[in-house]
Design a protein around this motif. Sequence first.
Motif, short mmCIF file in Angstrom:
data_model
loop_
_atom_site.label_atom_id
_atom_site.label_comp_id
_atom_site.label_asym_id
_atom_site.label_seq_id
_atom_site.Cartn_x
_atom_site.Cartn_y
_atom_site.Cartn_z
N LYS A 181 1.10 -1.37 0.14
CA LYS A 181 -0.27 -0.12 0.01
C LYS A 181 0.83 1.25 -0.31
O LYS A 181 0.53 2.27 0.80
CB LYS A 181 -0.52 -0.32 1.10
CG LYS A 181 -1.32 -1.30 1.65
CD LYS A 181 -2.72 -1.23 2.60
CE LYS A 181 -3.63 -2.87 2.61
NZ LYS A 181 -4.90 -2.46 3.70
N ARG A 220 1.22 3.56 -6.22
CA ARG A 220 0.95 2.53 -7.76
C ARG A 220 1.91 2.35 -8.33
O ARG A 220 2.64 1.28 -9.33
CB ARG A 220 0.16 3.79 -8.43
CG ARG A 220 -0.08 2.69 -10.32
CD ARG A 220 -0.93 1.50 -9.81
NE ARG A 220 -0.64 0.27 -10.74
CZ ARG A 220 -0.10 0.09 -11.80
NH1 ARG A 220 1.17 -0.55 -10.81
NH2 ARG A 220 0.12 -0.74 -12.71
N GLN A 235 4.10 -1.12 -7.85
CA GLN A 235 2.51 -2.30 -7.37
C GLN A 235 2.77 -3.18 -8.48
O GLN A 235 3.00 -2.58 -9.90
CB GLN A 235 1.70 -1.50 -7.22
CG GLN A 235 1.43 -0.91 -5.67
CD GLN A 235 -0.60 -0.44 -5.72
OE1 GLN A 235 -1.22 -0.42 -7.11
NE2 GLN A 235 -0.44 -0.07 -4.28
N ARG A 249 -11.86 -0.69 -10.07
CA ARG A 249 -12.47 0.38 -11.68
C ARG A 249 -11.41 -0.47 -12.70
O ARG A 249 -11.61 -0.94 -13.51
CB ARG A 249 -11.68 1.70 -10.74
CG ARG A 249 -11.87 2.68 -12.20
CD ARG A 249 -11.71 3.72 -11.89
NE ARG A 249 -10.41 4.22 -11.21
CZ ARG A 249 -9.86 5.30 -10.50
NH1 ARG A 249 -10.67 6.54 -11.15
NH2 ARG A 249 -8.70 5.32 -9.95
N ASP A 299 -6.43 -0.71 -8.57
CA ASP A 299 -7.07 -0.44 -8.24
C ASP A 299 -8.64 -1.10 -8.37
O ASP A 299 -9.70 -0.01 -8.77
CB ASP A 299 -7.13 1.18 -8.92
CG ASP A 299 -8.20 2.44 -8.42
OD1 ASP A 299 -8.31 2.12 -8.12
OD2 ASP A 299 -8.68 3.34 -9.66
N TYR A 300 -8.90 -1.96 -8.06
CA TYR A 300 -10.17 -3.10 -8.05
C TYR A 300 -10.65 -2.23 -7.26
O TYR A 300 -10.78 -1.56 -6.33
CB TYR A 300 -10.09 -3.88 -6.93
CG TYR A 300 -11.13 -4.73 -7.34
CD1 TYR A 300 -11.10 -5.90 -8.44
CD2 TYR A 300 -11.72 -5.03 -6.56
CE1 TYR A 300 -12.03 -6.30 -8.35
CE2 TYR A 300 -12.67 -5.84 -6.32
CZ TYR A 300 -13.19 -6.33 -7.54
OH TYR A 300 -14.52 -7.30 -7.75
N GLU A 334 -7.17 -1.25 -14.66
CA GLU A 334 -6.64 -0.30 -15.83
C GLU A 334 -6.51 -1.58 -16.84
O GLU A 334 -7.08 -2.27 -16.17
CB GLU A 334 -4.96 -0.43 -15.50
CG GLU A 334 -4.42 0.07 -13.87
CD GLU A 334 -3.49 0.26 -13.76
OE1 GLU A 334 -2.49 -0.09 -14.08
OE2 GLU A 334 -2.76 1.44 -12.78
#
Length: 357
Positions: free
Chosen positions: A246, A249, A252, A277, A274-275, A279
């Motif tokens: 965490k 991004r 990650q 939503r 970014d679950y 990528e």
Amino acid sequence: MTDAFDPRLLAQSWPAPAKPRPIVTFGAGSIVGDAHLPAYRKAGFPVAGLYDPDHAKSGKLAEKWGVTAFRSVGEAAAVKDAIFDLATPPGRHAEVLKALPDGAVALIQKPMGNYLGEATEILEICRAKKLKAAVNFQLRFAPMMLALKDAIAKGWLGEVVDFDAWLALATPWQLWEFLLKAPRVEIAMHSIHYLDLIRQLLGDPKGVHAKTLGHPNHKVAQTRTSAILDYGDTVRCALSINHDHKFGRWHQACEFRICGTEGAAYVKLGLNLDYPRGEPDVLEIYPKGGSDWVSVPLTGEWFPDAFVGRMANVQRFASGEDNELVSSVEDAWNTMALVEAAYKSSAAPATPLAEKP
């Protein structure tokens, strides 16, 4: 790019059923609103309605999607010629399956029970009731994975000898309330997708070495896993999973690297970053005889397109259009056996170091 390899020729979707049956969904959780119903609407599959013991939740979701909110399991199970779509927690699958008419067609949300014993009970129920039942291992039907499987089948990688799964991301476990107190989480609810996909591509391993654990910053049972699947002396298969990265991004990742004797593939599973939503997904292939990586233009994403393909296969099997029911309960039980073996490995002591003389 070689003259022979054309990424546009790789299969990325499942054929649609000629006359889809009505779908009855059990459950009104986030996965239903985020994936099941959007997928079925996109594909034009008729949804007869849904049932959830939380009538307020099911009523709200049913109203949003313009379908019926059934008041009981019995009412939902009475819909004739339906495909029964179980989006229920794993501990509830068996009771719903028992309520279905004999010979019914069902799609069961993964996992196939919380433990292998529950998976065996589900298998026995399906056999006794002659249910045509599959488990919703929909990652197999994601456009990127259908294309990857097709590329491997056509020989563009040669013989697959290496499979790496690397995840370092921040997963919002709070979206699934029933998981927050579950005794088994990471492998049983998340990495099970990867283990199932690996089984499809490489077959069943001889065994597994695994360690799964939680994190001191929260109380979710397990969110980090390391695993090695034993395929003998030719194939190396490893998973490194960390849902607690965490820190922004930039570093990650959620990706697979699949290497063959003559080519390779790289897959980015964008949804998990970014679950929910997400990528865009990515598939790149270094084909046999090639000299560089080739990007495969993807025609869809894991969500919702994999759910379209998953249901399409169930529908087509029910009508006789498909000969194989992918991830049938008979096959899915083997994925559950691999999950069980991973948990047993994690609970077993590691090989101790030798004592200094």
